[in-house]
Design a protein around this motif. Structure first.
Motif, PDB file in Angstrom:
ATOM      1  N   GLN A  51      -4.809   5.414   1.344  1.00 38.48           N
ATOM      2  CA  GLN A  51      -5.834   6.096   2.141  1.00 38.48           C
ATOM      3  C   GLN A  51      -5.221   6.963   3.244  1.00 38.48           C
ATOM      4  O   GLN A  51      -5.659   8.092   3.472  1.00 38.48           O
ATOM      5  CB  GLN A  51      -6.750   5.016   2.744  1.00 38.48           C
ATOM      6  CG  GLN A  51      -8.149   5.491   3.057  1.00 38.48           C
ATOM      7  CD  GLN A  51      -8.880   6.017   1.820  1.00 38.48           C
ATOM      8  OE1 GLN A  51      -8.899   5.358   0.797  1.00 38.48           O
ATOM      9  NE2 GLN A  51      -9.449   7.214   1.909  1.00 38.48           N
ATOM     10  N   GLY A  76      -5.601  14.308  -2.337  1.00 38.96           N
ATOM     11  CA  GLY A  76      -6.742  14.002  -3.201  1.00 38.96           C
ATOM     12  C   GLY A  76      -6.442  13.065  -4.354  1.00 38.96           C
ATOM     13  O   GLY A  76      -7.365  12.540  -4.977  1.00 38.96           O
ATOM     14  N   ARG A  77      -5.175  12.821  -4.662  1.00 41.56           N
ATOM     15  CA  ARG A  77      -4.888  11.962  -5.816  1.00 41.56           C
ATOM     16  C   ARG A  77      -5.273  10.517  -5.491  1.00 41.56           C
ATOM     17  O   ARG A  77      -4.885   9.968  -4.459  1.00 41.56           O
ATOM     18  CB  ARG A  77      -3.395  12.012  -6.160  1.00 41.56           C
ATOM     19  CG  ARG A  77      -2.912  13.321  -6.732  1.00 41.56           C
ATOM     20  CD  ARG A  77      -3.269  13.602  -8.166  1.00 41.56           C
ATOM     21  NE  ARG A  77      -2.996  12.563  -9.112  1.00 41.56           N
ATOM     22  CZ  ARG A  77      -2.793  12.803 -10.430  1.00 41.56           C
ATOM     23  NH1 ARG A  77      -2.819  14.054 -10.899  1.00 41.56           N
ATOM     24  NH2 ARG A  77      -2.587  11.819 -11.268  1.00 41.56           N
ATOM     25  N   PRO A  78      -6.005   9.871  -6.398  1.00 41.15           N
ATOM     26  CA  PRO A  78      -6.453   8.498  -6.119  1.00 41.15           C
ATOM     27  C   PRO A  78      -5.299   7.506  -6.025  1.00 41.15           C
ATOM     28  O   PRO A  78      -5.468   6.420  -5.464  1.00 41.15           O
ATOM     29  CB  PRO A  78      -7.352   8.170  -7.321  1.00 41.15           C
ATOM     30  CG  PRO A  78      -6.977   9.149  -8.382  1.00 41.15           C
ATOM     31  CD  PRO A  78      -6.473  10.380  -7.688  1.00 41.15           C
ATOM     32  N   GLU A  79      -4.115   7.867  -6.573  1.00 43.05           N
ATOM     33  CA  GLU A  79      -2.961   6.947  -6.525  1.00 43.05           C
ATOM     34  C   GLU A  79      -2.422   6.779  -5.109  1.00 43.05           C
ATOM     35  O   GLU A  79      -1.675   5.843  -4.831  1.00 43.05           O
ATOM     36  CB  GLU A  79      -1.804   7.480  -7.391  1.00 43.05           C
ATOM     37  CG  GLU A  79      -2.056   7.519  -8.884  1.00 43.05           C
ATOM     38  CD  GLU A  79      -2.670   8.846  -9.360  1.00 43.05           C
ATOM     39  OE1 GLU A  79      -3.261   9.583  -8.520  1.00 43.05           O
ATOM     40  OE2 GLU A  79      -2.575   9.123 -10.561  1.00 43.05           O
ATOM     41  N   ASP A  90       0.830  -1.217   0.000  1.00 44.54           N
ATOM     42  CA  ASP A  90       0.000   0.000   0.000  1.00 44.54           C
ATOM     43  C   ASP A  90       0.856   1.256   0.000  1.00 44.54           C
ATOM     44  O   ASP A  90       0.395   2.333  -0.357  1.00 44.54           O
ATOM     45  CB  ASP A  90      -0.885   0.049   1.257  1.00 44.54           C
ATOM     46  CG  ASP A  90      -1.890  -1.076   1.276  1.00 44.54           C
ATOM     47  OD1 ASP A  90      -2.154  -1.642   0.196  1.00 44.54           O
ATOM     48  OD2 ASP A  90      -2.386  -1.401   2.369  1.00 44.54           O
ATOM     49  N   ARG A  93      -4.032  10.257   1.691  1.00 44.25           N
ATOM     50  CA  ARG A  93      -4.815  10.922   0.640  1.00 44.25           C
ATOM     51  C   ARG A  93      -5.248  12.332   1.039  1.00 44.25           C
ATOM     52  O   ARG A  93      -5.388  13.205   0.195  1.00 44.25           O
ATOM     53  CB  ARG A  93      -6.014  10.057   0.245  1.00 44.25           C
ATOM     54  CG  ARG A  93      -6.424  10.331  -1.185  1.00 44.25           C
ATOM     55  CD  ARG A  93      -7.355   9.318  -1.731  1.00 44.25           C
ATOM     56  NE  ARG A  93      -6.700   8.045  -2.015  1.00 44.25           N
ATOM     57  CZ  ARG A  93      -7.358   6.942  -2.342  1.00 44.25           C
ATOM     58  NH1 ARG A  93      -8.673   6.956  -2.422  1.00 44.25           N
ATOM     59  NH2 ARG A  93      -6.715   5.831  -2.583  1.00 44.25           N
ATOM     60  N   LYS A  94      -5.414  12.551   2.337  1.00 45.00           N
ATOM     61  CA  LYS A  94      -5.846  13.891   2.763  1.00 45.00           C
ATOM     62  C   LYS A  94      -4.690  14.881   2.829  1.00 45.00           C
ATOM     63  O   LYS A  94      -4.899  16.089   2.797  1.00 45.00           O
ATOM     64  CB  LYS A  94      -6.500  13.800   4.151  1.00 45.00           C
ATOM     65  CG  LYS A  94      -7.928  13.362   4.096  1.00 45.00           C
ATOM     66  CD  LYS A  94      -8.671  13.848   5.331  1.00 45.00           C
ATOM     67  CE  LYS A  94     -10.123  13.442   5.254  1.00 45.00           C
ATOM     68  NZ  LYS A  94     -10.533  12.617   6.367  1.00 45.00           N
ATOM     69  N   GLU A 138      -0.040   9.170 -16.322  1.00 41.10           N
ATOM     70  CA  GLU A 138      -0.787   9.857 -15.245  1.00 41.10           C
ATOM     71  C   GLU A 138      -1.815  10.805 -15.852  1.00 41.10           C
ATOM     72  O   GLU A 138      -1.601  11.341 -16.938  1.00 41.10           O
ATOM     73  CB  GLU A 138       0.188  10.706 -14.398  1.00 41.10           C
ATOM     74  CG  GLU A 138       1.216   9.874 -13.649  1.00 41.10           C
ATOM     75  CD  GLU A 138       2.331  10.725 -13.031  1.00 41.10           C
ATOM     76  OE1 GLU A 138       2.269  11.972 -13.132  1.00 41.10           O
ATOM     77  OE2 GLU A 138       3.263  10.141 -12.476  1.00 41.10           O
TER      78      GLU A 138
END
Ligand SMILES: Nc1nc2c(ncn2[C@@H]2O[C@H](COP(=O)(O)O)[C@@H](O)[C@H]2O)c(=O)[nH]1
Ligand SMILES: [Mn+2]
Ligand SMILES: [Mn+2]
Length: 476
Positions: free
Chosen positions: A361, A355-358, A167, A364-365, A330
């Motif tokens: 979790q 915010g990038r989905p790559e 991950d 991501r913030k 990308e």
């Protein structure tokens, strides 16, 4: 080519306006001081990159940029296949997916100090380092092909690491699109015994501690606190990546002629992304990336084994694994339009903002960790990617201090044993395979990483989170 003078477009941003054959401007992110120190060749090479078909936005240089083969090291350029965009060996570099993985240990500096010498010795004995070093894993041709497709995922499946490690690796440990059929036998033969090895030169394994936190909120999200012990592993795709680059320089040289792409420097050879040659290079390069990801995964496993023996209370987790030398597909928004681009980063770290989905979790913030090496005698840094950097530079930042002196000059100036003694007096334990290698890597042979990081921070490419200092270093 005539080099136009630079126009300052921001406090830490300079532009070579479009002229002649340039399809886009070139842009350098740096302080005035770093810009003045930067070799002129960076401007020339960036202007050349700006002439390549399908380039989007601008040809970019990070604050640690210096001369490279074709593209400058510290260069970033994105190409749109829908507009005849190209893919280039020189835009990726020879050590495909050279990068840094940082591991958290769950330990504090005081816990490690009493066993530091033992720990560094055990790491040195366990992790093969040096030119042409070979590891315990001997792969058959079929197994190597599995590595080239699976990357770190292969390693975890074979028991070298934990599923959750994946991950915290870019591409979750495996870059899609790899095809071992596109990699020569010559390249493969050189890799059968090199998985899980560090290599030489500026590759290193460093036990570090967190000396200062700049952004407490992001540091918490990364699991970093003052005096935490961490481990950084810097290495790449070893001989395989180098041979892929060598092979495809030849292939793309022919392709440049075939597709009528004017080339200003030998290593700028390229092919349209959608051509058979361009696609073959991408598939081979992805194998190189996966080889490097597997390499850093196996080394992490060896680190875990050593810690289990020497400091069993350690709990080793991956903070993140970043690559320096890649071409990745990308999505980026350019002039209000979402586009699928082939982003070349050569000596540049991906630095995606929130915010990038790559991103996993957990990050991501806040954005992704951006790991920056300094030298074995000075500090290194952990930054975080920003939205501003994602917009300005396709989510890219610097990757290190960059050399201030050639390897040759450094060898003439210092003796490896003196460098080691000097560092020992500062409490830094160094174990190395080659004394000449240590002289080449003397801290003063590099630029001041703090100035590079400050410029990166102030340019908005990535923000400072923590400064780390070395306790012990292994060099090839
Ligand atoms: N913390 C350390 N950083 C180091 C060491 N040797 C080199 N470096 C830094 O790494 C970057 C990246 O190098 P590259 O091969 O990817 O171009 C380099 O610019 C140096 O700043 C070390 O022993 N420890
Ligand atoms: Mn490398
Ligand atoms: Mn590197």
């Amino acid at each position: 080519m005539e080099i136009k003078s630079l126009v300052q477009v921001g406090e830490y941003e300079w532009e070579i306006p479009r002229s002649g054959q340039m399809r886009v401007p070139a842009r350098i992110f740096a302080s005035r001081e770093l810009l003045e120190e930067m070799d002129e060749k960076v401007r020339e090479q960036l202007s050349n990159v700006a002439t390549l078909p399908g380039i989007v936005g601008a040809a970019l240089a990070m604050p640690d940029a210096h001369w490279g083969y074709g593209f400058p090291i510290g260069g970033v350029a994105a190409f749109d296949p829908a507009e005849g965009g190209i893919i280039s060996v020189g835009g990726v570099g020879y050590d495909i997916s050279c990068g840094v993985r940082t591991l958290l240990t769950g330990l504090k500096k005081e816990q490690i100090e009493p066993v530091l010498e033992t720990l560094i010795e055990a790491l040195f004995v366990t992790i093969p380092a040096g030119v042409g070093s070979e590891g315990k894993i001997k792969l058959s041709p079929t197994q190597l092909d599995e590595v080239l497709v699976g990357g770190a995922r292969w390693a975890v499946e074979k028991g070298y690491g934990l599923p959750e490690d994946l991950d915290y690796i870019e591409e979750n440990g495996s870059l899609p699109g790899a095809d071992p059929a596109c990699v020569s036998m010559e390249a493969k033969k050189r890799q059968y015994r090199q998985i899980g090895t560090l290599g030489s030169g500026n590759h290193y394994l460093e036990v570090q501690y967190v000396a200062q936190i700049y952004d407490h909120q992001v540091a918490r999200a990364f699991g970093l606190a003052e005096d935490d012990v961490i481990i950084s592993i810097h290495c790449g795709s070893r001989a395989l990546g180098h041979q892929i680059a060598t092979d495809y320089l030849r292939v793309l040289s022919g392709a440049s002629r075939k597709y009528g792409i004017p080339i200003r420097e030998k290593e700028l050879v390229c092919a349209p992304i959608d051509s058979p040659e361009g696609q073959r290079y991408y598939k081979a390069m992805a194998c190189g990336v996966n080889c490097a990801l597997a390499n850093r995964q196996v080394i992490s496993h060896l680190v875990r084994e050593v810690f289990a023996e020497v400091v069993p209370e350690a709990n080793i987790r991956v903070l993140y694994d970043v690559s320096h030398n890649t071409c990745k597909i990308e999505e980026h928004e350019v002039a209000g339009r979402r586009r699928r681009l082939y982003v070349h980063r050569k000596g540049s770290t991906r630095a995606f903002g929130p915010g990038r989905p790559e991103l996993p979790q957990a990050y991501r913030k806040v954005g992704q960790p951006v790991i920056i090496g300094g030298t074995m005698g000075t500090c290194s840094y952990i930054l975080v990617g920003t939205t501003e950097g994602t917009t300005k530079a396709f989510g890219s930042a610097c990757h290190g201090a960059g050399r201030a002196m050639s390897r040759h000059a450094a060898k003439k100036r210092w003796r490896g044993s003196d460098v080691i003694q000097h560092l020992a007096r500062q409490g830094i334990v160094v174990r190395a395979k080659s004394m000449r290698g240590v002289a080449e890597e003397a801290p003063l042979a590099y630029k001041d990483v703090s100035k590079v990081v400050e410029a990166t921070h102030l340019a908005g490419l990535a923000k400072k989170v923590a400064m780390v200092k070395p306790l012990g270093v292994i060099k090839g």
